[in-house]
Write a protein that holds these residues in place. Structure first.
Motif, PDB file in Angstrom:
ATOM      1  N   GLU A  34       0.815  -1.212   0.000  1.00  0.00           N
ATOM      2  CA  GLU A  34       0.000   0.000   0.000  1.00  0.00           C
ATOM      3  C   GLU A  34       0.854   1.271   0.000  1.00  0.00           C
ATOM      4  OE1 GLU A  34      -3.707   0.686   0.492  1.00  0.00           O
ATOM      5  OE2 GLU A  34      -3.469  -1.099  -0.758  1.00  0.00           O
ATOM      6  N   VAL A  35       2.158   1.151   0.244  1.00  0.00           N
ATOM      7  CA  VAL A  35       3.026   2.332   0.310  1.00  0.00           C
ATOM      8  C   VAL A  35       2.975   3.092  -1.007  1.00  0.00           C
ATOM      9  CG1 VAL A  35       5.406   3.140   0.524  1.00  0.00           C
ATOM     10  CG2 VAL A  35       4.576   1.311   2.013  1.00  0.00           C
ATOM     11  N   GLY A  36       2.763   4.400  -0.909  1.00  0.00           N
ATOM     12  CA  GLY A  36       2.718   5.257  -2.087  1.00  0.00           C
ATOM     13  C   GLY A  36       1.341   5.394  -2.699  1.00  0.00           C
ATOM     14  N   ARG A  37       0.342   4.734  -2.116  1.00  0.00           N
ATOM     15  CA  ARG A  37      -1.014   4.797  -2.660  1.00  0.00           C
ATOM     16  C   ARG A  37      -1.894   5.799  -1.934  1.00  0.00           C
ATOM     17  NH1 ARG A  37      -2.477  -1.594  -3.942  1.00  0.00           N
ATOM     18  NH2 ARG A  37      -0.696  -1.973  -5.325  1.00  0.00           N
ATOM     19  N   ALA A  38      -1.329   6.521  -0.979  1.00  0.00           N
ATOM     20  CA  ALA A  38      -2.100   7.559  -0.293  1.00  0.00           C
ATOM     21  C   ALA A  38      -2.387   8.698  -1.262  1.00  0.00           C
ATOM     22  CB  ALA A  38      -1.326   8.076   0.917  1.00  0.00           C
ATOM     23  N   GLU A  39      -3.236   9.598  -0.846  1.00  0.00           N
ATOM     24  CA  GLU A  39      -3.639  10.710  -1.704  1.00  0.00           C
ATOM     25  C   GLU A  39      -2.420  11.473  -2.220  1.00  0.00           C
ATOM     26  OE1 GLU A  39      -6.498  14.694  -1.546  1.00  0.00           O
ATOM     27  OE2 GLU A  39      -6.427  13.301   0.145  1.00  0.00           O
ATOM     28  N   GLY A  40      -2.384  11.698  -3.510  1.00  0.00           N
ATOM     29  CA  GLY A  40      -1.272  12.411  -4.118  1.00  0.00           C
ATOM     30  C   GLY A  40      -0.022  11.577  -4.288  1.00  0.00           C
ATOM     31  N   GLY A  41      -0.109  10.274  -4.021  1.00  0.00           N
ATOM     32  CA  GLY A  41       1.056   9.405  -4.143  1.00  0.00           C
ATOM     33  C   GLY A  41       2.101   9.621  -3.064  1.00  0.00           C
ATOM     34  N   THR A  47      -2.421   4.809   3.875  1.00  0.00           N
ATOM     35  CA  THR A  47      -3.733   4.645   3.261  1.00  0.00           C
ATOM     36  C   THR A  47      -4.722   4.166   4.321  1.00  0.00           C
ATOM     37  OG1 THR A  47      -3.404   2.323   2.669  1.00  0.00           O
ATOM     38  CG2 THR A  47      -2.626   3.992   1.093  1.00  0.00           C
ATOM     39  N   ALA A  48      -6.004   4.266   3.997  1.00  0.00           N
ATOM     40  CA  ALA A  48      -7.029   3.790   4.919  1.00  0.00           C
ATOM     41  C   ALA A  48      -6.865   2.300   5.192  1.00  0.00           C
ATOM     42  CB  ALA A  48      -8.419   4.082   4.339  1.00  0.00           C
ATOM     43  N   ARG A  49      -6.449   1.551   4.168  1.00  0.00           N
ATOM     44  CA  ARG A  49      -6.269   0.092   4.349  1.00  0.00           C
ATOM     45  C   ARG A  49      -5.110  -0.194   5.293  1.00  0.00           C
ATOM     46  NH1 ARG A  49      -8.108  -4.536   5.682  1.00  0.00           N
ATOM     47  NH2 ARG A  49      -7.046  -6.329   4.737  1.00  0.00           N
ATOM     48  N   GLN A  50      -4.025   0.548   5.184  1.00  0.00           N
ATOM     49  CA  GLN A  50      -2.916   0.360   6.115  1.00  0.00           C
ATOM     50  C   GLN A  50      -3.346   0.645   7.553  1.00  0.00           C
ATOM     51  OE1 GLN A  50      -0.011   2.907   4.024  1.00  0.00           O
ATOM     52  NE2 GLN A  50       1.424   1.198   4.185  1.00  0.00           N
ATOM     53  N   GLU A  51      -4.080   1.740   7.733  1.00  0.00           N
ATOM     54  CA  GLU A  51      -4.567   2.077   9.070  1.00  0.00           C
ATOM     55  C   GLU A  51      -5.441   0.957   9.616  1.00  0.00           C
ATOM     56  OE1 GLU A  51      -3.803   4.662  10.841  1.00  0.00           O
ATOM     57  OE2 GLU A  51      -3.182   6.294   9.519  1.00  0.00           O
ATOM     58  N   GLU A  52      -6.301   0.426   8.761  1.00  0.00           N
ATOM     59  CA  GLU A  52      -7.200  -0.641   9.178  1.00  0.00           C
ATOM     60  C   GLU A  52      -6.420  -1.881   9.608  1.00  0.00           C
ATOM     61  OE1 GLU A  52     -10.956  -3.222   7.316  1.00  0.00           O
ATOM     62  OE2 GLU A  52      -9.647  -2.033   6.000  1.00  0.00           O
ATOM     63  N   ILE A  53      -5.434  -2.265   8.800  1.00  0.00           N
ATOM     64  CA  ILE A  53      -4.639  -3.457   9.127  1.00  0.00           C
ATOM     65  C   ILE A  53      -3.866  -3.251  10.420  1.00  0.00           C
ATOM     66  CG2 ILE A  53      -2.660  -4.848   8.413  1.00  0.00           C
ATOM     67  CD1 ILE A  53      -3.582  -4.424   5.497  1.00  0.00           C
ATOM     68  N   ASP A 180       7.513   9.099   9.493  1.00  0.00           N
ATOM     69  CA  ASP A 180       6.173   8.649   9.872  1.00  0.00           C
ATOM     70  C   ASP A 180       5.323   9.854  10.269  1.00  0.00           C
ATOM     71  OD1 ASP A 180       3.933   7.556  11.371  1.00  0.00           O
ATOM     72  OD2 ASP A 180       5.063   5.689  11.519  1.00  0.00           O
ATOM     73  N   PRO A 181       4.145  10.032   9.688  1.00  0.00           N
ATOM     74  CA  PRO A 181       3.308  11.188  10.054  1.00  0.00           C
ATOM     75  C   PRO A 181       2.872  11.182  11.509  1.00  0.00           C
ATOM     76  CG  PRO A 181       2.088   9.647   8.656  1.00  0.00           C
ATOM     77  CD  PRO A 181       3.525   9.212   8.631  1.00  0.00           C
ATOM     78  N   ARG A 182       3.000  10.058  12.193  1.00  0.00           N
ATOM     79  CA  ARG A 182       2.646   9.997  13.623  1.00  0.00           C
ATOM     80  C   ARG A 182       3.812  10.382  14.525  1.00  0.00           C
ATOM     81  NH1 ARG A 182       1.387   3.939  13.897  1.00  0.00           N
ATOM     82  NH2 ARG A 182       3.119   4.033  12.408  1.00  0.00           N
ATOM     83  N   CYS A 183       4.998  10.666  13.937  1.00  0.00           N
ATOM     84  CA  CYS A 183       6.173  11.026  14.737  1.00  0.00           C
ATOM     85  C   CYS A 183       5.995  12.434  15.291  1.00  0.00           C
ATOM     86  CB  CYS A 183       7.439  10.942  13.890  1.00  0.00           C
ATOM     87  SG  CYS A 183       8.949  11.373  14.788  1.00  0.00           S
ATOM     88  N   ALA A 229       9.801   3.981   3.172  1.00  0.00           N
ATOM     89  CA  ALA A 229       8.552   4.679   3.506  1.00  0.00           C
ATOM     90  C   ALA A 229       7.511   3.676   4.010  1.00  0.00           C
ATOM     91  CB  ALA A 229       8.024   5.400   2.259  1.00  0.00           C
ATOM     92  N   PRO A 230       6.604   4.139   4.865  1.00  0.00           N
ATOM     93  CA  PRO A 230       6.474   5.496   5.412  1.00  0.00           C
ATOM     94  C   PRO A 230       7.262   5.731   6.705  1.00  0.00           C
ATOM     95  CG  PRO A 230       4.587   4.195   6.027  1.00  0.00           C
ATOM     96  CD  PRO A 230       5.445   3.302   5.186  1.00  0.00           C
ATOM     97  N   HIS A 231       8.052   4.752   7.123  1.00  0.00           N
ATOM     98  CA  HIS A 231       8.867   4.913   8.334  1.00  0.00           C
ATOM     99  C   HIS A 231       9.950   5.960   8.088  1.00  0.00           C
ATOM    100  CE1 HIS A 231      10.587   3.629  12.158  1.00  0.00           C
ATOM    101  NE2 HIS A 231      11.751   3.414  11.574  1.00  0.00           N
ATOM    102  N   GLY A 232      10.828   5.679   7.138  1.00  0.00           N
ATOM    103  CA  GLY A 232      11.808   6.658   6.692  1.00  0.00           C
ATOM    104  C   GLY A 232      12.982   6.857   7.621  1.00  0.00           C
TER     105      GLY A 232
END
Length: 416
Positions: A34-41, A47-53, A180-183, A229-232
């Motif tokens: 799913e990496v890179g499939r978020a809005e705008g690439g 992605t919503a699926r990653q969050e769900e998993i 990571d956007p949660r960092c 990504a998305p850890h980086g």
């Protein structure tokens, strides 16, 4: 010296193993694809699926009480010894996603340990709760692009006190997790004292809000061409970044004291997981050898393959025992006595795991270096581990100096 599996640990191992093999591993390919499939690439967004998993698995782990195993000697932790945790970390090592599912992922474990052991009450109140609950993530900023950071006394990033604020200037890179956007928080090492201070008393550590003005993420560092990504692992510039005076951890000039308290557990946790990766690689190697044929025979019966399998089994068993010995030494409460043992396993575990992954890749042929197995990703991570938390050469230096002190009158110290 008891390195065995305790009675209270047995059911935990079974629960963690079952969840890793039967619930996490079946979803990890989908999660990473799913990496890179978020809005705008955007590769550094979920992605919503990653969050769900991810969040679904974390919720299951928490409901089952499989959470925060790593924090020893603390009322906030699970109450395990380092030896006990080693067995669980090995199971988590089978999957790149598993450590976070149990809130046992780097660099957060080390950063939480810093805050829990060295942070003030206010610092704990601000940062620790959400990290322990797995709501936020963190990054550790030590390495710098312009100095040999394997000798951390070289670190030149400046923190200067101006009134009630510290002003930060400099660059850091290989800031793992900072993408990571949660960092939300960085644990940062900086030079605060002049040459009048002792060599290991010139640096301090700080807790820095990642959203502070003046912080600029320049680029993600790539590992063998991949941005993780998305850890980086980010390259970050600080330009006149102002943080509160009380953002310092423990006190001025105590950065090395904190870093040694952090890096010991962090190094051995990586090694425990590396042994898990080696076990997974050996499993893949063996499965391939008995299900694939060439020249009219199973691969297991060709060349020296059966000897290779035997050598990998012996090497993994030796590495595991050394890892458990190092963990036991840590549990005795003497960091100086444990240090050379941690250095030994920090060299050996990645080496053994790398060799095992390499043989598994060879057994798989071209498939072994493709996206159709986890082996290529495992190899890249393990090869990088030979640098992370101190390169092999530095750890061998620690081991060698410790050994030589038994034979010389003038003890060899780190300044000679």
């Amino acid at each position: 010296m008891d390195l065995g599996i305790t009675e209270r640990l047995k059911p935990l191992i079974e629960q963690v193993r079952d969840m890793v093999r039967n619930e996490i591993m079946p979803l990890e390919d989908e999660y990473h694809h799913e990496v890179g499939r978020a809005e705008g690439g955007n590769r550094f967004a979920f992605t919503a699926r990653q969050e769900e998993i991810r969040e679904g698995l974390k919720a299951k782990a928490r409901e089952r009480g499989l959470w925060n195993f790593w924090l020893t000697d603390s009322d906030r932790g699970f109450g395990l010894s380092t030896v006990e945790y080693a067995y669980l970390a090995e199971e988590m090592g089978w999957s790149l996603l598993a450590p976070e599912v149990f809130n046992c992922a780097a660099p957060d474990t080390g950063n939480m340990e810093v805050i829990e052991r060295y942070g003030s009450a206010a610092q704990k109140a601000k940062w620790l709760g959400d990290l322990l609950e797995g709501k936020t993530r963190s990054a550790y900023l030590m390495t710098e692009p312009d100095v040999a950071s394997s000798d951390a006394t070289n670190i030149a990033f400046k923190a200067e006190l101006e009134g009630d604020e510290w002003v930060l200037n400099g660059e850091k890179y290989w800031a793992s997790g900072a993408g990571d956007p949660r960092c939300v928080v960085y644990v940062l090492m900086a030079r605060t004292e002049g040459e009048e201070a002792s060599r290991h008393g010139q640096h301090s550590q700080f807790l820095v809000d990642a959203s502070t003005p003046g912080i600029e993420i320049l680029r993600p560092m790539t590992v063998f061409g991949h941005d993780d990504a998305p850890h980086g692992h980010m390259h970050i510039r600080f330009t006149n970044v102002r943080i509160p005076k009380d953002a310092i951890i423990l006190g001025r000039g105590r950065g090395f004291e904190i870093s040694q308290g952090r890096l010991g557990p962090g190094r051995i946790h990586h090694c425990m997981r590396a042994i898990g990766q080696a076990e997974r690689a050996l499993e893949l190697l063996c499965q391939r050898s008995v299900t694939r044929e060439a020249f009219g025979r199973p691969l297991a019966k060709l060349g020296a393959n059966v000897d290779i399998i035997a050598e990998r089994r012996m090497a993994i068993e030796q590495a595991r025992l050394l890892c458990l010995k190092a963990a036991w030494m840590m549990d005795q409460g003497d960091p100086r006595a444990a240090a050379p043992w941690i250095s030994q396993i920090k060299v050996i575990a990645p080496r053994v795991a790398l060799d095992t992954v390499d043989e598994a890749m060879q057994m798989h042929g071209g498939t072994g270096v493709s996206q159709d197995t986890p082996l290529a990703g495992m190899w890249a991570g393990l090869r990088t581990l030979r640098f992370a938390d101190g390169p092999d050469a530095v750890h061998r230096m620690v081991i060698g100096r410790k050994e030589l002190k038994r034979y010389v009158n003038d003890a060899i110290d780190d300044r000679k």
